[in-house]
Write a protein that holds these residues in place. Structure first.
Motif, mmCIF file in Angstrom:
data_model
loop_
_atom_site.group_PDB
_atom_site.id
_atom_site.type_symbol
_atom_site.label_atom_id
_atom_site.label_comp_id
_atom_site.label_asym_id
_atom_site.label_seq_id
_atom_site.Cartn_x
_atom_site.Cartn_y
_atom_site.Cartn_z
ATOM 1 N N ALA A 56 98.203 -4.374 71.723
ATOM 2 C CA ALA A 56 99.297 -3.947 72.581
ATOM 3 C C ALA A 56 99.979 -5.160 73.198
ATOM 4 C CB ALA A 56 98.780 -3.015 73.674
ATOM 5 N N ASP A 80 106.705 -5.117 67.791
ATOM 6 C CA ASP A 80 105.932 -4.331 66.821
ATOM 7 C C ASP A 80 104.637 -3.794 67.416
ATOM 8 O OD1 ASP A 80 105.284 -7.187 66.861
ATOM 9 O OD2 ASP A 80 103.755 -6.681 65.356
ATOM 10 N N LEU A 81 104.247 -4.275 68.586
ATOM 11 C CA LEU A 81 102.991 -3.839 69.207
ATOM 12 C C LEU A 81 103.225 -2.674 70.144
ATOM 13 C CD1 LEU A 81 101.512 -7.340 70.111
ATOM 14 C CD2 LEU A 81 100.891 -5.896 68.160
ATOM 15 N N SER A 82 102.198 -1.885 70.364
ATOM 16 C CA SER A 82 102.276 -0.787 71.334
ATOM 17 C C SER A 82 102.479 -1.354 72.732
ATOM 18 C CB SER A 82 100.984 0.035 71.309
ATOM 19 O OG SER A 82 100.756 0.573 70.019
ATOM 20 N N TRP A 121 101.621 -1.704 76.470
ATOM 21 C CA TRP A 121 100.491 -1.486 77.367
ATOM 22 C C TRP A 121 100.981 -0.731 78.596
ATOM 23 C CZ3 TRP A 121 95.398 -2.155 76.776
ATOM 24 C CH2 TRP A 121 94.586 -2.152 77.906
#
Length: 523
Positions: free
Chosen positions: A221, A398-400, A402
């Motif tokens: 994340a 591209d990451l979730s 947090w």
């Protein structure tokens, strides 16, 4: 004052080896003692298996205070003495002649058995000054709390909230629980002096959960924070391959970010042991303004390559040569002292690592794929932190995301704001049988459930009456801000027991800002 005489002989009970040196175990007055044959002046340390993670929120700082009170009595310019408190343990250490070491250790044990509290108020002021000068929790501590919530290792992110509650009885009670022979171990860098005495009270420490920590939101994340360096945190296995991998990572990042690109001056790669099997990896690099995205790209690229291919055979061979001592050379005394201390800490924490026979032998058996697997664990558990409102945010899209808002709300009576108090018009306060939820905007919600309450601080210094601190969020509460606020506060007080309430110290009020975020619900 409790005293005793040495009741055990000093013949070895266990013999291990590290870097070609002998380590011996014995017991003195019920306290395990490990000695390592190291050249130079004799050094020693008394390690207790208690640290920040063991403290209740409203007793944050009690271990630190106990350490200060003891060191006030034993500090001397005639010998190198010191003490430290960290997340996991507490240590009192000394270097000098055998007589100096014996006198120091005996006196520390006597003071722990009967803590001196005549200067307690003065040392509380010293702690407050120390916290002000340190500037509050650092990024590593903040990210521990983000990842795990405000529990155990995550407690490192919390300021010491109400040191006025730490009276003499609290200090003595804490020492009686934790400063006992069954929760202590002494390490020495030379032979055990025959007249060593360790007059700690007998007993075992309280039973505590020291298993693996839960991880909160889905990973990997991203998290944006103001005024921070680029950082990556992850949970990795505790292994020699992890230590070697951290060294290889730091070398690669310094080469790419400093030597080849001139983007940063330094890169920090730190490992904090969390449990018998896990460590917390923290990588930080401070980019120049306007080039944050480039630093993020390099850090992620290096981590990705190590996770996909691992180190080259040449890289690993060089690391083994650096990591291991040459059997033909004089052993590094500092390394041997560090090894002895590590064995002592493992003993008091009940970790299997204290049985390790030869670290160098294990290091020589590490394969490239072992290091690769460490970085695959990094990929799975990575939390990438970037400075907000910079191009670095685009590089981690591209990451979730947090979560910085509590994922759930409670049900109960809803209170509307008084418009003249400056509370946002759309804000809502809900107080019910499950807990409290404060909503100040679409993406700003903080929920504290009653079973997760760490403390209720009465604090007028920041303009609100109370601060409700939970394991994953903090809610400011002022009955005057809400229509029917008196009833809301009465409900809060009904659910929070007396032992979880305290008046905040003036110096600790400034730390509420660090607590005001709402992190993920661990699970």
């Amino acid at each position: 004052m409790t005293t005793s005489t040495s009741s055990a002989g000093h013949d070895a009970t266990t013999v291990g080896r590290t870097t070609g040196r002998r380590t011996r175990w014995t017991e003195v007055d019920g306290v395990p003692v490990v000695s390592v044959e190291a050249p130079g002046e004799l050094s020693a340390g008394l390690v207790l298996g208690v640290g920040w993670r063991d403290e209740p929120y409203l007793r944050r700082g009690v271990t630190h205070l106990l350490e200060h009170l003891v060191m006030r009595e034993v500090h001397t310019r005639r010998a190198a003495v010191g003490a430290s408190v960290d997340v996991l343990s507490t240590e009192f250490h000394v270097s000098g002649s055998p007589d100096v070491v014996v006198t120091f250790l005996r006196r520390v044990c006597e003071l722990l058995a009967d803590p001196p509290t005549d200067h307690l108020a003065l040392e509380l002021d010293v702690l407050a000054a120390e916290e002000r000068e340190d500037g509050g929790p650092d990024l590593g501590a903040t990210l521990l709390a983000e990842r795990f919530g405000r529990r155990r290792a995550g407690l490192a992110a919390l300021v010491e909230p109400a040191t006025a509650t730490l009276d003499a009885s609290a200090v003595r009670e804490w020492a009686a629980r934790w400063a006992v022979a069954g929760n202590a171990c002494v390490w020495l860098s030379g032979p055990v002096p025959g007249h060593l005495a360790l007059p700690l009270p007998p007993g075992r420490p309280p039973s505590v959960d020291r298993g693996e920590l839960p991880v909160g939101a889905p990973l990997p994340a991203r998290l944006s924070l103001p005024d921070v360096p680029v950082a990556v945190t992850a949970v990795v296995p505790h292994a020699v391959a992890t230590s070697m991998g951290a060294n290889l990572l730091e070398e690669r990042l310094v080469t790419e970010l400093r030597t080849r690109r001139g983007l940063v001056y330094d890169v920090d790669v730190d490992l904090l042991r969390l449990s018998d099997g896990e460590r917390h990896l923290l990588v930080t690099a401070a980019p120049p303004e306007g080039r944050e995205g480039q630093v993020v790209d390099v850090v992620r690229s290096v981590l990705r390559d190590l996770a996909q291919r691992g180190p080259s055979a040449a890289e690993l061979a060089e690391e083994v040569e650096i990591f291991c001592e040459d059997p033909g050379e004089q052993p590094d005394p500092e390394r041997l002292r560090g090894y002895a201390r590590w064995r002592a800490e493992c003993r008091v924490l009940g970790w299997a690592g204290e049985e390790t026979a030869d670290i160098d032998e294990e290091a020589r058996s590490v394969r490239p794929e072992d290091v690769r697997d460490v970085f695959r664990a990094v990929e799975r558990s990575a939390l990438v932190v970037v400075p907000e409102e910079t191009d670095a945010e685009e590089r981690v899209a591209d990451l979730s995301v947090w979560p910085t808002s509590s994922p759930t709300t409670v049900t109960g009576r809803t209170y509307l704001p008084r418009w003249w108090k400056g509370v946002p018009r759309r804000a809502r306060l809900v107080v019910g049988e499950e807990g409290v939820t404060l909503t100040t905007g679409p993406d700003h919600r903080a929920t504290v459930r009653w079973e997760d309450v760490l403390g209720l601080l009465e604090d007028d210094s920041e303009g609100f009456t109370h601060v409700l601190v939970g394991t994953t969020a903090t809610v400011p509460l002022d009955g005057g801000d809400w229509r029917g606020g008196g009833r809301a506060m009465a409900e809060v007080l009904r659910h929070v027991p007396e032992h979880l309430r305290a008046r905040a110290d003036a110096h600790s009020a400034s730390g509420h800002g660090a607590l005001a975020g709402a992190g993920p619900a661990p699970g």
